[in-house]
Design an enzyme around this catalytic site. Structure first.
Site, short mmCIF file in Angstrom:
data_model
loop_
_atom_site.label_atom_id
_atom_site.label_comp_id
_atom_site.label_asym_id
_atom_site.label_seq_id
_atom_site.Cartn_x
_atom_site.Cartn_y
_atom_site.Cartn_z
CE LYS A 12 39.51 40.04 41.25
NZ LYS A 12 38.34 39.85 40.18
N PRO A 101 38.87 30.81 47.02
CG PRO A 101 37.08 31.32 46.04
CD PRO A 101 37.77 31.78 47.09
CB VAL A 102 41.36 27.15 43.48
CG1 VAL A 102 42.35 26.85 42.29
CG2 VAL A 102 42.05 26.75 44.76
N GLY A 108 42.63 34.78 43.86
CA GLY A 108 43.55 34.12 44.78
C GLY A 108 44.91 34.01 44.12
CB ALA A 111 45.67 37.49 46.68
CG ASP A 143 43.08 40.82 38.61
OD1 ASP A 143 42.83 41.80 37.95
OD2 ASP A 143 42.60 39.67 38.71
#
Length: 303
Positions: A12, A101-102, A108, A111, A143
């Site tokens: 996002k 990316p971490v 991430g 998600a 999130d």
């Protein structure tokens, strides 16, 4: 029949992120406009080899910095679905293939959790409703409800209370990733030490999305966390300046950072910006809005 469920976990970007004061529960009151991007991780669930306690036998990721134990949100999501379902489930192994990316400010981990909720639900004899999955998502993290649903939505409260927002057109992004992540709690803590006024109105973003006007949207992009992220990582100013000089309409720190997201006029411009930044940084291009978590074709789970 192959027993394997795979799901996409979409990143996002926050088109608007207004951060209010700290609440009694320790969270900040947020008003944000999320947009899901075509950039994604893949979550793969397969039957575990060994018996034991709990639903998850192991979790493996193909990127450094991703926890591979019960602290991982995807692990927690799998256990939560198993517990809420009340069914006797076989143990599973979770594999994460990272494209997001971490610790990059692109949700991430959230998600991955959302995709795991969807994938685990597909293994149930009596799948949970979307409403129940959203309840679990909100319990796991702020999130995660958005990354489950995707598209373009306004988030309030901790960001978990979601309302769809009309978004016309497709938006093109160039993304520049940093080798070193930024801790979201650290960024919020830094923000709390700064003199500022919360920017909670997202009206300008909403109007730009209705008009499908990338230039107007670029002018409306806003992130209250950006000042704190730049204070902790002054080098990100250079990245933002480089991307805009390369032709982006506007660059912004994504969420709590350190990923920098550049809104571009079209796909060709996004490729050019990513290529120029790619001399110094790892980059990608993406479009939005994209779906939320989604099962991939060919997934199957026999009972």
């Amino acid at each position: 029949m192959t027993q394997e469920i795979t799901a996409k976990a979409h990143a996002k970007v926050n088109l608007h992120l207004g951060v209010g004061h700290v609440r009694e529960d320790g969270y900040h009151e947020l008003v944000t406009v999320f947009q899901s991007l075509s950039l994604y991780d893949v979550v793969r669930i397969t039957p575990a080899d060994v018996m034991g306690a709990g639903c998850v036998e192991k979790l493996q990721a193909d990127a450094p910095g991703v926890p591979e134990d019960a602290s991982n949100l995807a692990w927690k999501a799998a256990e939560a679905v198993a517990q809420r379902s009340g069914e006797q489930l076989s143990r599973v192994a979770i594999e994460l293939r990272k494209g997001i990316p971490v610790a990059g400010g692109m949700a991430g981990g959230s998600a991955d959790a959302a995709a795991t909720l969807l994938a685990m639900n597909a293994t149930l004899q009596r799948p949970l409703s979307e409403a129940v999955l959203l309840e679990i998502a909100a319990e796991l993290g702020s999130d995660i409800p958005f990354t489950l649903l995707g598209e373009t939505r306004v988030g309030t409260g901790r960001g978990e209370a979601l309302t769809p927002l009309m978004s016309r057109g497709q938006y093109h992004w160039a993304l520049a990733f940093s080798k070193q992540g930024l801790s979201t709690p650290e960024v919020f803590a830094k923000l709390d030490t700064m003199e500022r006024e919360a920017h909670l109105s997202y009206e300008a973003v909403a109007q730009a999305l209705m008009r499908a006007d990338a230039q107007t949207l670029a002018e409306a992009l806003h992130n209250d966390l950006q000042a704190a992220a730049l204070s902790l990582r002054p080098d990100l100013r250079k990245v933002l300046n480089m991307g805009e000089r390369a032709g982006a309409l506007r660059g912004i720190v994504s969420g709590s950072g350190p990923t920098c997201a550049f809104l571009c006029a079209d796909a060709e411009s996004a490729q050019e910006v990513a290529a120029e930044l790619g001399v110094y940084y790892r980059t990608a291009t993406a479009t939005g809005p994209a779906p939320g978590a989604e099962l991939m074709e060919g997934s199957a789970w026999s009972i």
